[in-house]
Structures are given as structure tokens and as C-alpha cells.
Design a protein around this motif. Structure first.
Motif, short mmCIF file in Angstrom:
data_model
loop_
_atom_site.label_atom_id
_atom_site.label_comp_id
_atom_site.label_asym_id
_atom_site.label_seq_id
_atom_site.Cartn_x
_atom_site.Cartn_y
_atom_site.Cartn_z
N ARG A 498 4.76 11.79 -15.85
CA ARG A 498 5.07 11.24 -14.13
C ARG A 498 3.76 10.66 -13.72
O ARG A 498 3.83 9.48 -12.99
CB ARG A 498 5.55 12.06 -13.38
N ALA A 499 2.93 11.16 -14.04
CA ALA A 499 1.35 10.92 -13.47
C ALA A 499 0.89 9.48 -14.37
O ALA A 499 0.34 8.83 -13.54
CB ALA A 499 0.17 11.90 -13.61
N ILE A 500 1.02 9.57 -15.49
CA ILE A 500 0.47 8.65 -16.25
C ILE A 500 1.14 7.21 -16.13
O ILE A 500 0.84 6.23 -16.22
CB ILE A 500 0.42 8.80 -18.04
N THR A 501 2.59 7.53 -15.95
CA THR A 501 3.36 6.15 -15.87
C THR A 501 3.43 5.80 -14.52
O THR A 501 4.24 4.54 -14.21
CB THR A 501 4.92 6.43 -16.48
N SER A 502 3.01 6.27 -13.48
CA SER A 502 3.01 6.02 -12.17
C SER A 502 2.07 4.83 -12.09
O SER A 502 0.94 4.64 -12.61
CB SER A 502 2.73 6.99 -11.17
N GLN A 503 2.53 3.66 -11.20
CA GLN A 503 1.68 2.68 -10.97
C GLN A 503 0.51 2.86 -10.06
O GLN A 503 -0.45 2.10 -9.90
CB GLN A 503 2.62 1.45 -10.25
N PHE A 504 0.47 4.17 -9.47
CA PHE A 504 -0.74 4.42 -8.44
C PHE A 504 -1.61 5.12 -9.30
O PHE A 504 -1.32 5.78 -10.46
CB PHE A 504 -0.05 5.21 -7.48
N LYS A 506 -4.06 8.09 -10.01
CA LYS A 506 -4.19 9.63 -9.69
C LYS A 506 -5.58 9.96 -9.47
O LYS A 506 -6.48 9.92 -10.58
CB LYS A 506 -3.62 10.48 -10.84
N PHE A 507 -5.64 10.56 -8.38
CA PHE A 507 -7.01 11.13 -7.95
C PHE A 507 -7.25 12.69 -8.24
O PHE A 507 -6.13 13.40 -8.25
CB PHE A 507 -7.45 10.86 -6.27
N SER A 508 -8.59 13.03 -8.50
CA SER A 508 -8.70 14.32 -8.21
C SER A 508 -8.99 15.06 -7.13
O SER A 508 -9.34 14.45 -6.33
CB SER A 508 -9.92 14.56 -9.33
N TYR A 509 -8.76 16.20 -7.10
CA TYR A 509 -8.78 16.88 -5.44
C TYR A 509 -10.49 16.76 -5.32
O TYR A 509 -10.77 16.65 -3.94
CB TYR A 509 -8.46 18.34 -5.68
N ASN A 571 5.37 -4.88 6.47
CA ASN A 571 5.41 -3.74 7.68
C ASN A 571 5.48 -2.57 6.97
O ASN A 571 5.90 -1.59 7.99
CB ASN A 571 6.40 -4.29 8.58
N LEU A 572 5.14 -1.91 6.05
CA LEU A 572 5.05 -0.70 5.55
C LEU A 572 3.65 -0.36 5.22
O LEU A 572 3.06 -1.18 4.09
CB LEU A 572 6.17 -0.44 4.61
N VAL A 573 3.18 0.88 5.27
CA VAL A 573 1.98 1.39 4.82
C VAL A 573 1.90 1.36 3.15
O VAL A 573 2.89 1.99 2.70
CB VAL A 573 1.50 2.45 5.51
N ARG A 574 0.86 0.69 2.85
CA ARG A 574 0.66 0.50 1.16
C ARG A 574 -0.01 2.03 0.92
O ARG A 574 -0.89 2.34 1.40
CB ARG A 574 0.00 -0.49 0.69
N MET A 575 0.66 2.47 -0.24
CA MET A 575 0.15 3.79 -0.91
C MET A 575 -0.84 3.61 -1.94
O MET A 575 -0.29 2.68 -2.81
CB MET A 575 0.99 4.81 -1.17
N TRP A 576 -2.10 4.11 -2.26
CA TRP A 576 -2.83 3.72 -3.26
C TRP A 576 -2.85 4.67 -4.31
O TRP A 576 -3.56 4.28 -5.46
CB TRP A 576 -4.12 3.12 -2.55
N GLY A 577 -2.50 6.08 -3.98
CA GLY A 577 -2.85 6.83 -5.21
C GLY A 577 -2.46 8.06 -4.46
O GLY A 577 -1.68 8.65 -3.48
#
Length: 807
Positions: A498-504, A506-509, A571-577
Motif C-alpha cells: 500500500r505504501a509503495i504503490t501510493s501516489q503520495f 511516505k514520510f518518517s515520523y 476546492n479541496l485541500v490537497r494531501m502531499w503525503g
């Protein structure tokens, strides 16, 4: 072909010849029945047997295409093309050697590839399971010795429904991607959130419902949403019946005919009957009588034309993006700019229209006035003008769902640079391949691919492919182990995938902790958690939401990420990761400089009227996208000023969409009010325990825009007559309805925020209040839809407030 093999282990004190004799004897029995797989047995690709239903109608086993692609499937035995009705691994074909399906002793049916990796597994484990059996209905089942079914393929359809296979709210038919491939495509058939059977195009760029007719409401389409069962089925006679009142019958209705209902790769839902003599299928009913009305069939900018069969063509000024693959549509031959020096021209394409993405809708307007609207709006790519009793004008921000029809009483006028438009013809030949992938785009393992290359190159390709798959599998495993530190490999591999195929990203904590300076600057807080300002290493400002409580649930978190991945609107907030590390669940969004609406509306610093109307219109557009243009089941559930953010130009962007709708309604506990929304903005149906639809967002939006006009909270409670209490909203609506009914003219001046000092549009304020009052009706059926609200506000939009340039 495949054979059944019994897994045995020979004890040193047990004669091996006895085991061999038993295996041979049991294999002989299996070869006679051939419709079941006993516990502990396997079917492998390279050997020679299948499961066949007792009446020989269906076959189950490895279905091959080309030389090295196999799917564990069920298909019609006697159809000419061995028509597949179910697949376990449609998106992940297995190798032609060493792959096998096993019925393990723990009751699970497992498909493994040549390297032993698990590709698919039935979602059941029970030591009571004794065999897998293929029934005459085409249903593959796992059952015990008494006949009790623990798992069945009928519960997990791919693109086909068979007679007596029950279709429910939890099932969906998803089309193939194209001819020659079995991977999942972009068209689906399912029960939407309004309990109505629906056809949806969910493509690379947009999501759009096209059946039943999106121009009409549920009842105008002959359906009903007053049902909670969401169930449908069709019988052997060819009669289909659904709880939403959808009914149809095969044109050759009667007994003795094999039938199937299939969601085809061209976006049409069809009922087929099998001709036993020829082995060919005949269409006996179809949902779309006009195939070119299927959304997305020719991709972005593409136009579907009849020649006479439906084919795809590019409009003037555009060319095919990827020859042979109409999913990619057409690309412009020019670069459109908003430069004042760029000269433009409009090219008329008769009897062509593009559905949706309307910037403006005007009635009783001339063609020249419509042209001017498009000319003065930099966002406008074309305008549609039709004469059907009156001049109707639609300016378009994007070109999707294009089609040409002799019944369409108008034309599309494409806005092109003059240097390009003067050389373009409006002729649409439709000479390109039939809509969808053509045979040259077949996935690996197809006959056309291997027949065109030499044997040496063929094997080189296979070796390269196998090597690539092996490398990817190793990367998945290592990534899952490294990032998540789990020992239960199936779960960690799934999350890694899921993480690798996501278009966003992936940040570390650690990254996000550093970016927010240990979560120092809190800029907002809601039911799902707190939001902090941060600065990434590339100097981008971001808003980091730290999910708390029940919102850290694994399923909820990944469903949110997956949902946002399919949503894209100005008009929707964009998510970056995102971050998913140990117990930490964080979402990273674009940062809004002017923060949330409530900080401007309910404070000493006030918004001007232009910005207020912009907020009302932009918020309506965002919600209309979620409800109508995107996926109908995307309901915000918590629309309020705190969740409407403003960018540098005070353009509104809705945040927190998705999490509320994904939460499960449960018993009345401390989380229940949070799941339902925010007091004062919640629709009455929450308290009445009615089914939740998109109309809850309409209600909340109504409260917000009334607050935009009045400039105060309407969710506060006030005391009447010293005893009874009612909300500001209730009193406000009651008073406004009385004043409007009595024809009072001064009511607008009395309610508009005095901080505006009279600097506002009376026409726009009146329209917003009228829309707001209709939105907060207690009967949700009396509330308007978000798309109709957008049209109503666009009709009174001030042309001077729209960005215009001389072209």
C-alpha cells in the motif's frame, strides 16, 4: 491443464507402497467425479486436470493466455472463447510452471506462484472444510462433509453475475481493462450510497456516474432509494429484479438457456445468452442504448463518434496521447496561456457535446454572449451552445465525456490559439480503433505478443519478466520488514504494498517531528486530531494532522489515504503525503496561509463581500464534486467553518473530507457525536437514526452560508420567554420565512453583517439566504443537491469578480 495431487508424508514405519496405492486409487476416483478437490490436494498449472461441474457447464482451473500468464478461474466449458465468469487473481497472473492452488488442511484455499509466494487466499480457515466443489451454478464453494458452505466464489464476483448469484451492497462488478486483458478496468456496477444500482467510470483523471441518467433524480429514472436491503438477482428465465425497482428481462426469455450479466470493458452492462450450437454469445439486454454516452470511453478530450459502431476521435487542435490506448485520451497540440497577447479563435464542432465541468450555465443568451463569457474566462477551454427552444450556454473548464450525436441540438466551440485553430478541420472521422485497449495493448502472456517475436527473444523476455517480478517481491518483503518491523509477513507485505504503490510520499515520523519542531505550533484542532504547521526540508510549508483516538485504526487510516488518492479538485485541500510508523498515523497537507474561515468570520477581522461569495460558491463546487463528479459515497459529514480553509487569494478549500464518512456508526458512546459531526451543523437525520446520505452535507453547508451572510454563529442556543431554548438557526430561519412570505423588502439589510458597511451585492445576498434556508429544511427530500446549488450561485455571480483577460 492441471492435476490433483495429494500431500502426504511417509513415516519410516509405514510402507510407502501403501501410500502410493492409496494415492493412485483416490486419483482414479477423482478423475471420475472431477468436480471437487479434497482437503490436502492441489491443482498445478503444468499437469492435466480441471474441476468440472456435474452437468459439464462450467470448468474450474488454471486459465492460460499466451505462454506464461495463468489465472485460477471458472469459465463456461462450451462457449467458443471459454468465457471466464470468475477469477481469483485477475490483477496478478501466475507463472506457467510451479504455480498451484492448494486446499490446505486448515480449510484455506491458497494460490501460490512458482517461487512459493502467496498470490491469493480464500478468507476462511476451518478444520471442518472437507473439499472445494464446483457446482452446476458455476459457484465454487468450500464445504464440510454435511454440505455446509464456509466460502463461495459467488460472494466475490469479478465482472460477471450468474443466475441466482445474489448481488448485494457489499459486491461490485468491475470491468476488464480492455480486450485481451483480464486486469481490473475503470467501469463498475454497484449499489451507490442512495441504494441505487449505478454504473460508474473511475478513471485516471475523473470519476463520474453515467447510469442511470445523471441529469434526472432517482425517481425520474424510475428507481427508488427507499430501501435498505440493497439486493438484486436474476433467474434462469432471464428476469432481473432489484430492490431499487430496476427490472429487465432477456429478449429471449425462457428456460434452458445459459446466461450471464457482464460489466464489459467498454462501460456497458449487458445480459448475454449462449447459443449452444455455435458457442457464441448473443446480447439480449444492455443498459446503455447509446454507447457513446458512456463516460470516459475515449479519455480526456476524446470524442466518441458513431461510424456506425462507436469509435474514438480527437477534436480539432488535439492529437492522440498514446496510440491504441484511448484511456489516455487526446492531448492538445498547443500550450494554452492567459497571456493578453495571445490571439484565440473558436472552432465549431457540430452535434458534439462534453458532459460536466461547467464553469457557467446561462439561459436565453445569444451565441456571441456565450462566446464572450468563454473569451473573458481564462479557465474556459470551450463552450457548448444549443438551441432547444431557447439559447443555452455552458462554458467548460475541461473536456471529458465527449460524444457526437445527430440528436444533439447544438455544437461545441473549442477555444484554440489562432495560430492553431485556423488550420484545424472540424471533421471527426472516427478512424481510430474502437474505444478501449486494442489488441496491440494486450498484457503479458497474450498470443499477439508472443506470436510476433522469435523463440529466443520470447524466452529472454520471460526470463527478464521473472527476474523483475522476483526483484519486486524482494523489495516488498524487505520494505515491509524494515519499515514496520512485523513478523506476520502477509500483513506487513500488504501494508508495504500500500505504501509503495501510493501516489503520495511516505514520510518518517522523525521527518515530521523535525518539520513541526516537535509539534510546536498548533494551528487547528478537530474531532480527528490536532493540526500543526511544519516546514519540510525542501522549504515547503505544510499542515501536519496527527490522528488521535479511533481515527488511528488501521483500516480507517488506509481507507482515508486511498480515498484521497482518487480525489482532485481546486476546492479541496490537497494531501502531499502520510506517515504510518508504529502507532503513529499522520497526514501531510498543503498549508493554507489564511487558515480557516471561522478565524475571519467570527473575529474582529472581517471578510469583504467578494470573498464571502467566493467562499459560498467555491465550497459548493467542492461538495458538488464529492457528491456528483467524484464518487457518490464520499460524504464529508462535518462541513463547518473550521473545515473550510482559505488560500492566499481567499479561495476556499474543504479539509477533513473522508475520515468522517469512513467511520462506522455504532452504539451511543463518547465517539458517536464526533463521528456524526459538530453540534449546530448536524442534520436532523443523525438524531432520528435515518440512513445517512449526501443531504447531511447540504444541511451543514446551508448553516455555513447563512453564517457567511450574517457574520455570527447560528449554532448558539438562545433563551426565549425566559424558559424555552432554541438555536439561533431555528429562530433565524423562522423569522426569515415569515418576512419573505409577507413580502417585506428590508429583510436583507436587516440580516447582512453590519461590518460590511453596506458594501455587498443585494442580489447575491438574497440568493445565498434563499439557498441556505432551503438547505436546512428538516425533510431532507426538500433540500437541493449540491450541483443545483452551484448552478444557482453561478447565475448571480458578478462577472467583474471573475478573472478576465484580453485575448
Amino acid at each position: 491443464m492441471a492435476t490433483m495431487r495429494m500431500r502426504t508424508s511417509t513415516s519410516p514405519h509405514f510402507p510407502s507402497f501403501f501410500v502410493v496405492s492409496f494415492s493412485v486409487l483416490f486419483s482414479s476416483v477423482l478423475s471420475e467425479t472431477r468436480n471437487f478437490l479434497p482437503i490436502g490436494f492441489t491443482l498445478s498449472v503444468e499437469d492435466s486436470d480441471f474441476l468440472t461441474s456435474p452437468d459439464k457447464t462450467f470448468t474450474c482451473g488454471f486459465y492460460g493466455m499466451g505462454e506464461n500468464a495463468y489465472w485460477f478461474s471458472v469459465w463456461f466449458t462450451n462457449s467458443m472463447d471459454r468465457t471466464v465468469v470468475w477469477m481469483a487473481n485477475r490483477d496478478t497472473p501466475v507463472n506457467g510452471q510451479g504455480s498451484r492452488i492448494s486446499l490446505r488442511k486448515d480449510g484455506a484455499m491458497v494460490l501460490t506462484d512458482v517461487d512459493g509466494s502467496t498470490i491469493w487466499e480464500s478468507n476462511t480457515t476451518s478444520t471442518d472444510v472437507s473439499k472445494a466443489e464446483l457446482l452446476d451454478s458455476g459457484n465454487l464453494v468450500l464445504k464440510d462433509s454435511r454440505g455446509k458452505i464456509f466460502w463461495q466464489s459467488f460472494d466475490f464476483p469479478t465482472d460477471t453475475l450468474l443466475p441466482h448469484q445474489v448481488f448485494t451492497k457489499s459486491t461490485k462488478l468491475i470491468s476488464r481493462l480492455g480486450r485481451g486483458t483480464y486486469s481490473s478496468g475503470y467501469f463498475s456496477f454497484f449499489f451507490d450510497n442512495n441504494n441505487v444500482l449505478t454504473l460508474l467510470y473511475d478513471g485516471p483523471d475523473i470519476s463520474s456516474i453515467y447510469w442511470p441518467n445523471p441529469d434526472f433524480n432517482v425517481f425520474a429514472n424510475g428507481r427508488t432509494n427507499y430501501n435498505s436491503s440493497r439486493i438484486a438477482v436474476f433467474d434462469e428465465l432471464g428476469n432481473f429484479l432489484s430492490s431499487d425497482l430496476l427490472q429487465f428481462s432477456a429478449s429471449d426469455m425462457g428456460f434452458g438457456i445459459r446466461r450471464r450479466l457482464t460489466m464489459d470493458y467498454d462501460g456497458n452492462l449487458r445480459l448475454y445468452s449462449l447459443n449452444n450450437e455455435t458457442g457464441l454469445w448473443v446480447t439480449t439486454w444492455e443498459a446503455m442504448l447509446e454507447p457513446c454516452k458512456v463516460h470516459g470511453i475515449c479519455g480526456k478530450n476524446g470524442i466518441c463518434v458513431y461510424t456506425p459502431e462507436p469509435k474514438c476521435s480527437c477534436p480539432p487542435g488535439y492529437e492522440v496521447t498514446e496510440p491504441g490506448n484511448w484511456n489516455k485520451g487526446c492531448k492538445p497540440k498547443f500550450i494554452q496561456t492567459c497571456s493578453r497577447s495571445q490571439q484565440v479563435t473558436f472552432v465549431q464542432v457540430p452535434q458534439v457535446d462534453f458532459y460536466g465541468f461547467d464553469l457557467n450555465y446561462s439561459q436565453s443568451i445569444s451565441r456571441d454572449s456565450c462566446l464572450k463569457l468563454c473569451l473573458e474566462d481564462c479557465r474556459c477551454a470551450a463552450f457548448s451552445y444549443r438551441l432547444s427552444g431557447e439559447g443555452l450556454c455552458y462554458t467548460k473548464s475541461a473536456l471529458f465525456n465527449g460524444y457526437r450525436s445527430p440528436d444533439f441540438p447544438g455544437s461545441i466551440y473549442l477555444k484554440l490559439p489562432a495560430s492553431v485553430g485556423r488550420f484545424e478541420s472540424a471533421n471527426l472521422n472516427g478512424t481510430d480503433p474502437i474505444c478501449g485497449l486494442n489488441d496491440s495493448m494486450i498484457m503479458m502472456g497474450s498470443p499477439s505478443m508472443y506470436d510476433s517475436i522469435s523463440k529466443g527473444v520470447r524466452w529472454a523476455y520471460l526470463y527478464w519478466f521473472a527476474f523483475s517480478i522476483g526483484v519486486l517481491e524482494i523489495l516488498f518483503i524487505v520494505s515491509a520488514w524494515w519499515f514496520f518491523g512485523r513478523h506476520d509477513m502477509p500483513d506487513s507485505m500488504e501494508e508495504g504494498y500500500r505504501a509503495i504503490t501510493s501516489q503520495f510520499r511516505k514520510f518518517s515520523y522523525t521527518e515530521l517531528k523535525k518539520a513541526t519542531k516537535n509539534f510546536k505550533e498548533e494551528i487547528g484542532r478537530g474531532g480527528s486530531g490536532a493540526v500543526y504547521k511544519g516546514v519540510l526540508v525542501d522549504e515547503r510549508a505544510v499542515a501536519v494532522k496527527r490522528l488521535e483516538g479511533s481515527y488511528q485504526g488501521e483500516d480507517v487510516f488506509w481507507a482515508e489515504v486511498s480515498t484521497i488518492g482518487k480525489i482532485n479538485h481546486m476546492n479541496l485541500v490537497r494531501m502531499w503525503g502520510f506517515c504510518s510508523e508504529a502507532s503513529h498515523r499522520l497526514l501531510v497537507y498543503e498549508y493554507m496561509e489564511n487558515q480557516s474561515l471561522d478565524k475571519h468570520l467570527f473575529s474582529t477581522s472581517s471578510l469583504g463581500w467578494k470573498e464571502r461569495f467566493q467562499v459560498a460558491l467555491g465550497t459548493a463546487k467542492g461538495l458538488a464534486y464529492l457528491h456528483h463528479e467524484c464518487l457518490e459515497w464520499v460524504i464529508h459529514c462535518d462541513v463547518k467553518p473550521e473545515n473550510i480553509l482559505l488560500d492566499t487569494e481567499f479561495e476556499p478549500k474543504i479539509s477533513d473530507f473522508g475520515l468522517a464518512k469512513l467511520s462506522q456508526r455504532g452504539s451511543s458512546n463518547s465517539e458517536f457525536s464526533r463521528i456524526r459531526g459538530t453540534k449546530g451543523y448536524m442534520a436532523p437525520e443523525w438524531a432520528l437514526n435515518l440512513p445517512i446520505t449526501a443531504k447531511v452535507d447540504v444541511y451543514s453547508y446551508g448553516v455555513v452560508i447563512l453564517e457567511v451572510v450574517k457574520g455570527i454563529r447560528l449554532s448558539n442556543w438562545i433563551r426565549e420567554d425566559g424558559e424555552a431554548q432554541e438555536s439561533e438557526l431555528t429562530r433565524f430561519v423562522r423569522v426569515m420565512k415569515r418576512k419573505i412570505k409577507c413580502g417585506e423588502e428590508s429583510w436583507i439589510e436587516e440580516i447582512v453583517d453590519p461590518r460590511l458597511d453596506g458594501k455587498y451585492s443585494r442580489r447575491q445576498a438574497k440568493k445565498i439566504v434563499e439557498v441556505g434556508i432551503s438547505c436546512v429544511e428538516e425533510d431532507r427530500n426538500e433540500r437541493p443537491t449540491m450541483d443545483s446549488i452551484v448552478q444557482a450561485l453561478l447565475e448571480c455571480e458578478d462577472p467583474s469578480s471573475v478573472f478576465a483577460t484580453v485575448l
